[in-house]
Design a protein around this motif. Structure first.
Motif, PDB file in Angstrom:
ATOM      1  N   LYS A   1      58.895  60.946   6.127  1.00 51.10           N
ATOM      2  CA  LYS A   1      59.359  61.826   5.057  1.00 51.10           C
ATOM      3  C   LYS A   1      58.977  63.251   5.438  1.00 51.10           C
ATOM      4  O   LYS A   1      57.853  63.485   5.886  1.00 51.10           O
ATOM      5  CB  LYS A   1      58.687  61.488   3.724  1.00 51.10           C
ATOM      6  CG  LYS A   1      59.191  60.251   3.059  1.00 51.10           C
ATOM      7  CD  LYS A   1      58.518  60.110   1.698  1.00 51.10           C
ATOM      8  CE  LYS A   1      58.989  58.865   0.983  1.00 51.10           C
ATOM      9  NZ  LYS A   1      58.356  58.745  -0.338  1.00 51.10           N
TER      10      LYS A   1
ATOM     11  N   THR B   1      68.922  72.077   0.811  1.00 52.37           N
ATOM     12  CA  THR B   1      68.268  72.395  -0.461  1.00 52.37           C
ATOM     13  C   THR B   1      68.836  73.697  -1.019  1.00 52.37           C
ATOM     14  O   THR B   1      69.141  73.793  -2.215  1.00 52.37           O
ATOM     15  CB  THR B   1      66.745  72.503  -0.281  1.00 52.37           C
ATOM     16  OG1 THR B   1      66.260  71.256   0.244  1.00 52.37           O
ATOM     17  CG2 THR B   1      66.049  72.816  -1.582  1.00 52.37           C
TER      18      THR B   1
ATOM     19  N   GLY C   1      68.388  65.086  -5.889  1.00 52.80           N
ATOM     20  CA  GLY C   1      68.146  64.719  -4.496  1.00 52.80           C
ATOM     21  C   GLY C   1      69.455  64.582  -3.751  1.00 52.80           C
ATOM     22  O   GLY C   1      70.545  64.847  -4.279  1.00 52.80           O
ATOM     23  N   TYR C   2      69.333  64.137  -2.529  1.00 48.27           N
ATOM     24  CA  TYR C   2      70.502  64.023  -1.653  1.00 48.27           C
ATOM     25  C   TYR C   2      71.574  63.111  -2.248  1.00 48.27           C
ATOM     26  O   TYR C   2      72.760  63.422  -2.192  1.00 48.27           O
ATOM     27  CB  TYR C   2      70.070  63.506  -0.272  1.00 48.27           C
ATOM     28  CG  TYR C   2      71.240  63.294   0.642  1.00 48.27           C
ATOM     29  CD1 TYR C   2      71.816  64.355   1.312  1.00 48.27           C
ATOM     30  CD2 TYR C   2      71.788  62.021   0.812  1.00 48.27           C
ATOM     31  CE1 TYR C   2      72.910  64.171   2.146  1.00 48.27           C
ATOM     32  CE2 TYR C   2      72.884  61.820   1.629  1.00 48.27           C
ATOM     33  CZ  TYR C   2      73.436  62.897   2.294  1.00 48.27           C
ATOM     34  OH  TYR C   2      74.530  62.716   3.102  1.00 48.27           O
TER      35      TYR C   2
ATOM     36  N   VAL D   1      61.345  70.455   3.073  1.00 50.22           N
ATOM     37  CA  VAL D   1      62.457  70.197   2.148  1.00 50.22           C
ATOM     38  C   VAL D   1      62.855  71.493   1.439  1.00 50.22           C
ATOM     39  O   VAL D   1      64.035  71.823   1.321  1.00 50.22           O
ATOM     40  CB  VAL D   1      62.080  69.101   1.124  1.00 50.22           C
ATOM     41  CG1 VAL D   1      63.151  68.956   0.054  1.00 50.22           C
ATOM     42  CG2 VAL D   1      61.834  67.777   1.831  1.00 50.22           C
TER      43      VAL D   1
END
Length: 78
Positions: free
Chosen positions: A6, A18, A34-35, A12
């Motif tokens: 991760k 992002t 999130g994605y 991120v």
């Protein structure tokens, strides 16, 4: 199953995806947790998603983006 890696929160935060998600939120009012949320938006609202990609990444081309799919059903788009 747990992922084998991760990214760090700072990675991120600095990621282009992002920044794009934030841009798209400002443009549409849709929040992305999130994605997966971003991916689902890209399937549900194809023209809006790709127009945002065009603008965010400052695509240089003659003219403006046009329709590229005969239908937006996935899979099976032509």
């Amino acid at each position: 199953m747990e992922p084998i890696w991760k990214p760090a929160p700072a990675t991120v935060e600095a990621a282009t995806i992002t920044r794009f998600a934030r841009y798209l939120t400002g443009r549409t009012g849709v929040e992305f947790g999130g994605y997966r949320d971003l991916w689902e938006f890209s399937e549900r609202r194809l023209p809006e998603f790709w127009a945002a990609v065009w603008d965010f990444f400052d695509v240089q081309a003659d003219g403006t983006p046009g329709t590229v799919l005969a239908g937006d059903a996935m899979p099976g788009a032509t």
